[in-house]
Write a protein that holds these residues in place. Sequence first.
Motif, PDB file in Angstrom:
ATOM      1  N   MET A   1     -15.897  -9.126   6.522  1.00 26.07           N
ATOM      2  CA  MET A   1     -14.726  -8.379   6.774  1.00 26.07           C
ATOM      3  C   MET A   1     -13.886  -8.238   5.336  1.00 26.07           C
ATOM      4  N   LYS A   2     -13.272  -7.154   4.956  1.00 22.39           N
ATOM      5  CA  LYS A   2     -12.845  -6.989   3.687  1.00 22.39           C
ATOM      6  C   LYS A   2     -11.594  -7.753   3.487  1.00 22.39           C
ATOM      7  N   GLN A   3     -10.987  -8.127   2.358  1.00 25.28           N
ATOM      8  CA  GLN A   3      -9.992  -8.838   2.291  1.00 25.28           C
ATOM      9  C   GLN A   3      -8.861  -8.123   1.678  1.00 25.28           C
ATOM     10  N   SER A   4      -9.103  -7.002   1.016  1.00 27.26           N
ATOM     11  CA  SER A   4      -7.972  -6.107   0.487  1.00 27.26           C
ATOM     12  C   SER A   4      -8.110  -4.569   0.859  1.00 27.26           C
ATOM     13  N   GLY A   5      -7.280  -4.037   0.478  1.00 24.23           N
ATOM     14  CA  GLY A   5      -7.337  -2.290   0.774  1.00 24.23           C
ATOM     15  C   GLY A   5      -7.382  -2.475   2.394  1.00 24.23           C
ATOM     16  N   ILE A   6      -6.754  -3.142   3.191  1.00 23.96           N
ATOM     17  CA  ILE A   6      -6.798  -3.189   4.818  1.00 23.96           C
ATOM     18  C   ILE A   6      -5.743  -2.218   5.202  1.00 23.96           C
ATOM     19  N   ARG A   7      -6.182  -1.075   5.810  1.00 25.36           N
ATOM     20  CA  ARG A   7      -5.094  -0.148   6.241  1.00 25.36           C
ATOM     21  C   ARG A   7      -5.035  -0.322   7.799  1.00 25.36           C
ATOM     22  N   ILE A   8      -3.833  -0.663   8.135  1.00 21.36           N
ATOM     23  CA  ILE A   8      -3.480  -0.698   9.687  1.00 21.36           C
ATOM     24  C   ILE A   8      -2.800   0.654  10.144  1.00 21.36           C
ATOM     25  N   LEU A   9      -3.101   1.159  11.187  1.00 30.16           N
ATOM     26  CA  LEU A   9      -2.251   2.339  11.889  1.00 30.16           C
ATOM     27  C   LEU A   9      -1.487   1.537  12.872  1.00 30.16           C
ATOM     28  N   THR A  18       9.599   7.119  19.399  1.00 29.64           N
ATOM     29  CA  THR A  18       8.136   7.098  18.818  1.00 29.64           C
ATOM     30  C   THR A  18       7.647   7.096  17.349  1.00 29.64           C
ATOM     31  N   ALA A  19       7.139   5.845  17.158  1.00 30.73           N
ATOM     32  CA  ALA A  19       6.788   5.810  15.702  1.00 30.73           C
ATOM     33  C   ALA A  19       5.258   5.430  15.428  1.00 30.73           C
ATOM     34  N   VAL A  20       4.963   6.019  14.299  1.00 32.82           N
ATOM     35  CA  VAL A  20       3.573   5.831  13.632  1.00 32.82           C
ATOM     36  C   VAL A  20       3.566   5.630  12.243  1.00 32.82           C
ATOM     37  N   ALA A  21       2.930   4.740  11.917  1.00 31.16           N
ATOM     38  CA  ALA A  21       2.877   4.196  10.374  1.00 31.16           C
ATOM     39  C   ALA A  21       1.569   3.664  10.011  1.00 31.16           C
ATOM     40  N   VAL A  22       1.412   4.024   8.674  1.00 28.92           N
ATOM     41  CA  VAL A  22       0.204   3.225   8.001  1.00 28.92           C
ATOM     42  C   VAL A  22       0.682   2.553   6.966  1.00 28.92           C
ATOM     43  N   VAL A  23       0.240   1.253   6.945  1.00 24.33           N
ATOM     44  CA  VAL A  23       0.463   0.033   6.002  1.00 24.33           C
ATOM     45  C   VAL A  23      -0.799  -0.580   5.544  1.00 24.33           C
ATOM     46  N   GLU A  24      -0.882  -0.816   4.073  1.00 25.90           N
ATOM     47  CA  GLU A  24      -1.997  -1.270   3.538  1.00 25.90           C
ATOM     48  C   GLU A  24      -1.602  -2.710   2.952  1.00 25.90           C
ATOM     49  N   ASP A  25      -2.634  -3.636   3.327  1.00 24.06           N
ATOM     50  CA  ASP A  25      -2.626  -5.168   3.059  1.00 24.06           C
ATOM     51  C   ASP A  25      -1.152  -5.639   3.492  1.00 24.06           C
ATOM     52  N   GLY A  26      -0.776  -5.301   4.576  1.00 25.31           N
ATOM     53  CA  GLY A  26       0.476  -5.825   4.974  1.00 25.31           C
ATOM     54  C   GLY A  26       1.817  -5.348   4.587  1.00 25.31           C
ATOM     55  N   ASN A  27       1.860  -4.871   3.200  1.00 24.22           N
ATOM     56  CA  ASN A  27       3.291  -4.739   2.813  1.00 24.22           C
ATOM     57  C   ASN A  27       3.524  -3.358   2.094  1.00 24.22           C
ATOM     58  N   TYR A 317      -1.548  -6.634  10.934  1.00 21.41           N
ATOM     59  CA  TYR A 317      -2.539  -6.981   9.520  1.00 21.41           C
ATOM     60  C   TYR A 317      -2.658  -8.405   9.533  1.00 21.41           C
ATOM     61  N   TYR A 318      -1.395  -9.439   9.871  1.00 22.93           N
ATOM     62  CA  TYR A 318      -1.782 -10.636  10.016  1.00 22.93           C
ATOM     63  C   TYR A 318      -2.672 -11.043  11.291  1.00 22.93           C
ATOM     64  N   GLN A 319      -2.592 -10.431  12.251  1.00 19.08           N
ATOM     65  CA  GLN A 319      -3.569 -10.660  13.386  1.00 19.08           C
ATOM     66  C   GLN A 319      -5.071 -10.226  13.113  1.00 19.08           C
ATOM     67  N   TYR A 320      -5.189  -9.158  12.146  1.00 16.37           N
ATOM     68  CA  TYR A 320      -6.230  -8.684  11.520  1.00 16.37           C
ATOM     69  C   TYR A 320      -7.111  -9.883  10.679  1.00 16.37           C
TER      70      TYR A 320
END
Lengths: 345, 239
Positions: A1-9, A18-27, A317-320
């Motif tokens: 599993m990759k450790q950086s560049g992790i993108r969570i929808l 109603t909210a949708v976001a994309v966050v990379e590496d948790g911050n 992200y932290y669960q990921y």
Amino acid sequence: MKQSGIRILGIETSCDETAVAVVEDGNIIRSNLVASQIEIHRRFGGVVPEVASRRHIEVIASLTEEALKEAGLPRQEIDAVAVANSPGLIGALLVGVSFAKAYAYGLNKPLIGVNHMEAHIYANFLTENKPIFPAVCLVVSGGHTSLLYMERHREFEMMGETRDDAAGEAFDKVARFLGLGYPGGPAVQNAAALASPGKYHLPRVYLDRNDFEFSFSGLKTAAMNLWNKLQRSGEDAEVNYLAAEFQEALVEVLVEKSINAARQKNVKQILLAGGVAANARLRERITAEASANNIQIHIPALELCTDNAAMVACAGYYQYLDGDFAGLDLNAFPQSGLLVKKACG
Amino acid sequence: MLILSIDTATPSAGVALVDEKGLRYEAVANTGYKHSRTLLDMIDVAFRQTDYVLRDVDAIGVTSGPGSFTGLRIGMASAKGLALAAEKPVIGIPTLDAMAFHIAWVPALICPILNARKGEIYGAFYQGGPGPLKRVSDYLALSPPALAETARTYMDQLDLGTISLVGDGVDEYRSQLHDLLGGAMVCPEEPWLPRASSTGHLAFRRLIQGDIDDVFSLNPIYVRQSEAENRLAKGKGAR
């Protein structure tokens, strides 16, 4: 599993946003869209669950596409889909959960079920200047008022919580009773800004107790009774002064208990979380008190205090990182459970 | 051309795969409202049991209402999520159309009905076979007496002596409807369930015509307003 560049929808539909976001590496917030329903619910004087659910299903698909577009990412470059699945309005949560499950399945990416209140706390991590453990968290929203102790990621010890109304709920009910408008938090804050506390007196409930429990139902009732009494007496009843006193009574208890909790646990930071963390008076007073006690206050940016999906993606992200993924049977739950389960862990 | 169809409009959840040869797979779980937990698993099982994969699907059909508000949204949200992620078109099929299709050949006034609670029924009227099924009314929410009265009007108009009723509205109001409609009424003796395969067949017909829905604007057909909106309209205050 990759450790950086992790993108969570991240997807959030627990109440009236109603909210949708994309966050990379948790911050790194790549996009953070919120379709607010405040105007839709205003004519009802509060959030109507069925109306909220209907709005969620109308906008969820287009909001998701916009969030990805704004993030500049093809959907295949998402690493996981995180969705708030508790606590909240069950019918509203189910829209986000059903959509997120199918979206993750269609992309063949992992699915993550996030606790909405945990996500509020994680809004504090959506920054370069991340909180330092151990910390005490004050979670204040329309549904929660809790003090939690956090020693490491994803572990929460419940120190105390409200026995009745949540702080935000008390704001809403008092605002409606006093005819200040909707939503209640900003309405009371705006009225209070035109006056000052002290003209009337309301109780600081539980302030004399040596624990971290809260009660706001009595304060709410005291405010309503006082207002009725003032109206009957024919005195010049000044609603802005009552709003200021109500806000002060509520904020004072929140601030004192938070400082006491931080001192008892000997922590250097207090994290503020939840919609009521957007209250200016709370931000002002807790910052001043903490500074006097050599404690740092961590408060998310205003737009990250109220419901949003960046916080869901951040918690996800932290669960990921822990590999904590949900199955195809992920469901929605109106009650929290998660924070309680980990209490005293 | 392969359709994946999903139906969560009522207490029974269904998934089906339909192609030009007809129904390839169907599963029904009449286990009450736990669709959120079971639906995606049912879809996954459908693929595993048929050796199809999501990539093989040409469009996603979904029962679009009326029905349980929450059930409709679970199906619709799932269909939208799948459609967007897998880049497939989506096709919404009204619940009552799918139910009528199931008995489309019956030479009668066809009337699928769903228990709408609060003493009402969701229903619509269709002219059955021979010839293609034709809907002659809107999708309605009616009391049983109002439904019977409307049925009589259509039976006179279309010169049909029989009304064929199906759906869980029959189970709820069987004796009352018998009293109202008498010998003109025919209906199954056993409880009757909506089927995802009917949704799939109708979605397939639309797909081959190139008639697909916009994934962003497709919405459930609720027929009824929310209770809060009704109260507001009646001036009672929303809460």
